[in-house]
Design a protein around this motif. Structure first.
Motif, short mmCIF file in Angstrom:
data_model
loop_
_atom_site.label_atom_id
_atom_site.label_comp_id
_atom_site.label_asym_id
_atom_site.label_seq_id
_atom_site.Cartn_x
_atom_site.Cartn_y
_atom_site.Cartn_z
N PRO A 289 32.85 -19.78 -18.07
CA PRO A 289 33.69 -18.58 -18.00
C PRO A 289 33.96 -17.97 -19.38
O PRO A 289 34.14 -16.76 -19.49
CB PRO A 289 34.99 -19.09 -17.36
N ALA A 292 31.25 -15.63 -19.87
CA ALA A 292 31.42 -14.50 -18.94
C ALA A 292 32.47 -13.54 -19.51
O ALA A 292 32.29 -12.31 -19.49
CB ALA A 292 31.84 -15.01 -17.57
N ASP A 293 33.55 -14.11 -20.07
CA ASP A 293 34.59 -13.26 -20.67
C ASP A 293 34.04 -12.49 -21.87
O ASP A 293 34.33 -11.31 -22.05
CB ASP A 293 35.79 -14.11 -21.13
N ARG A 296 32.01 -9.62 -20.66
CA ARG A 296 32.85 -8.52 -20.17
C ARG A 296 33.47 -7.75 -21.34
O ARG A 296 33.46 -6.52 -21.37
CB ARG A 296 33.96 -9.06 -19.27
N ALA A 423 29.36 -9.35 -14.57
CA ALA A 423 30.44 -9.98 -15.35
C ALA A 423 31.59 -9.02 -15.60
O ALA A 423 32.74 -9.45 -15.74
CB ALA A 423 29.89 -10.50 -16.68
N TRP A 426 33.42 -9.07 -11.83
CA TRP A 426 33.83 -10.28 -11.11
C TRP A 426 33.94 -11.51 -12.03
O TRP A 426 33.19 -11.63 -12.99
CB TRP A 426 32.80 -10.63 -10.03
N ARG A 427 34.88 -12.39 -11.65
CA ARG A 427 34.82 -13.76 -12.13
C ARG A 427 34.16 -14.55 -11.02
O ARG A 427 34.44 -14.30 -9.84
CB ARG A 427 36.23 -14.31 -12.36
N GLU A 429 33.16 -18.25 -9.14
CA GLU A 429 33.51 -19.68 -9.07
C GLU A 429 32.63 -20.34 -8.03
O GLU A 429 32.39 -19.76 -6.96
CB GLU A 429 34.96 -19.83 -8.55
N ARG A 456 38.10 -9.08 -11.42
CA ARG A 456 38.63 -9.16 -12.78
C ARG A 456 39.99 -8.50 -12.85
O ARG A 456 40.20 -7.47 -12.22
CB ARG A 456 37.69 -8.42 -13.72
#
Ligand code: HEM
Length: 456
Positions: A289, A292-293, A296, A423, A426-427, A429, A456
């Motif tokens: 993550p 991913a952050d 973004r 990204a 969405w996050r 999981e 997000r």
């Protein structure tokens, strides 16, 4: 080259030594069991035994090349051509006359025909379709929904390849059918390759019928696409027009079978490889993550809140590094084969004429001798100041030489765009039923990646 120099090269090759036999072979079966049970682990350990090692597959000897430098030499040398069991089994199902399996002058001619559609300066023309498809993928999902990443990745990959390269309004419905047919065909093709039990596949079992239907539909779809384009009388500037107008070595129009096989030979590698890579990218966004952050944040800093566009992708350096690092650890094309056209030498060893050679981009790209923290997902290793230390040919997921993937720019553009679009929205999981272990098939992909989409 004179006859004498060929003779003397052959003579020199005859004086070279034979590569060592890899350990762990079983009498009668050789290394076949190891390759079936744990192909990735087995190939990744071979370099400990030599730069070139011999493998036994039953009575047959196969030469495995294990160093980056020698894989480059192999891919660039005219002494080797595309051939071997992998290609033969693909040809049987997908056709013999396409660019991916041709050799010699036919292959050179075919590359000249398709190359303009993949040139760097042609890619921006595909930008609007790639944008539309990347955003459509991210917008289809609902908050909290479990996403079947295999189906979604195939869908977007096939739609982009089909809509960009075979343009036309009719492509939407066709792309959908193509993605369903191709997903089934690839699953069945891998089974037929690793368990070549010809008769079994002719039995009227549900799985065989499903495979036969999907393969027939794939060929039918391609025929329909070609026939409709012809009937329309239109000649848009695209790959299909280039194929329809192509001439053979004698300046004659190429035959129907070759046109058909060419379309198949471009669509099939184009969708399976990209789809598998997208699956790994989705897995990486869920697994890391923090990256991913960063993706973004990078997208936001470039777009200031508007939807990411094709033209933004080249500015998204971290996003692109995430894509490259995902491809390093999980290269879609994990094994490649060649056949020696003449007796020759590789790494100081003698390679007889007709020998089959294999190498694994997976093994090369995960080798501790080439990469510090070789198994870590570390996109920053592709920052220019660190990337310069990576040995030549230690990262060639699209290969090099005359068989290099024509679609490297096309693929990187869509992979960057899809990663950025997903990204930023969405996050992701993993859900408990998800299985992200590596499934070894014609490409590498997760067994069954299921992700929950959290806004997000
Ligand atoms: C060949 C990788 C996407 C079309 C290859 C080869 C590799 C490769 C490694 C060389 C095979 C060899 O040396 O034996 C990839 C990867 C992709 C990708 C990793 C995406 C992540 C695509 C796409 C298309 C495509 C999107 C078309 C739309 C082809 C064709 C060949 C090829 C036609 C055969 C080239 C020849 O033999 O001259 N690809 N590919 N690939 N690829 Fe790709």
């Amino acid at each position: 080259m004179t006859v004498e120099s060929v003779r003397s090269a052959a003579h020199q090759a005859a004086e070279l030594s034979t590569p060592p036999l890899a350990g762990g072979g079983v009498p009668g079966l050789g290394h076949g069991l190891k390759l079936v049970r744990d192909p990735l682990g087995f190939l990744a350990r071979l370099r400990e035994q030599g730069d070139v090692v011999r493998l036994k597959l039953g009575p047959k000897t196969v030469y495995a090349v294990t160093t980056p430098a020698l894989t480059g030499e192999l891919a660039l040398s005219p002494d080797f051509k595309i051939d071997g069991p992998l290609w033969e089994s693909l040809e049987g199902l997908l056709g013999k006359e396409g660019v991916a399996t041709a050799n010699g002058s036919r292959h050179r001619r075919q590359r000249r025909t398709i190359q303009p559609a993949f040139r760097l300066d042609a890619i921006p023309g595909y930008g609007p379709i790639m944008e539309e498809e990347a955003h459509a993928l991210a917008e289809r999902w609902r908050p909290g929904e479990t996403i079947d990443c295999t189906a979604e990745s195939f869908r977007v990959a096939v739609r982009i390849a089909a809509r960009c390269l075979l343009r036309g309004d009719f492509m939407d419905e066709r792309a959908e059918r193509l993605s369903i047919a191709l997903a089934t065909v690839f699953r069945g093709m891998y089974r037929r390759m690793v368990v070549p039990a010809g008769v079994l596949y002719r039995l009227p079992l549900p799985a065989n019928r499903k495979f036969d239907r999907a393969l027939a539909d794939l060929h039918l779809l391609v025929d329909e696409i070609v026939a409709e384009r012809r009937a329309s009388g239109q000649k848009p500037d695209d790959l299909l027009t280039a194929l329809l107008e192509a001439k053979d070595e004698n300046g004659e129009p190429i035959g129907e079978q070759e046109i058909h096989d060419q379309v198949v030979a471009i669509l099939t590698p184009g969708s399976e490889t990209v789809a598998s890579t997208i699956m790994w990218l989705l897995q990486v966004l869920a697994e890391h993550p923090e990256h991913a952050d960063r993706v973004r944040e990078e997208v936001e800093s470039v777009t200031d809140g508007r939807p990411v566009a094709f033209a933004d992708v080249r500015k998204l350096s971290h996003t692109n590094n995430v894509v490259v690092e995902a491809m390093r650890l999980r290269p879609a094309v994990w094994i490649l084969t060649r056949r020696a056209v003449t007796e020759t030498a590789l790494g100081g060893y003698r390679i007889p004429a007709g020998a089959d050679i294999v190498y694994s981009p997976y093994a090369i790209q995960r080798d501790a001798r080439s990469y510090g923290g070789h198994l870590e997902f570390d996109p920053d290793r592709w920052l220019p100041e660190r990337a310069k230390d990576v040995p030549k040919y230690a990262m060639s997921p699209f290969s090099v030489g005359n068989r290099k993937c024509p679609s490297d720019h096309f693929s990187m553009a869509q992979l960057g765009l899809v990663t950025a679009a997903v990204a930023s929205r969405w996050r992701l999981e993993q859900v408990s039923e998800s299985n992200d272990t590596t499934r070894v098939g014609i490409t590498l992909r997760p067994h069954r990646l299921l992700l929950r989409a959290v806004p997000r």
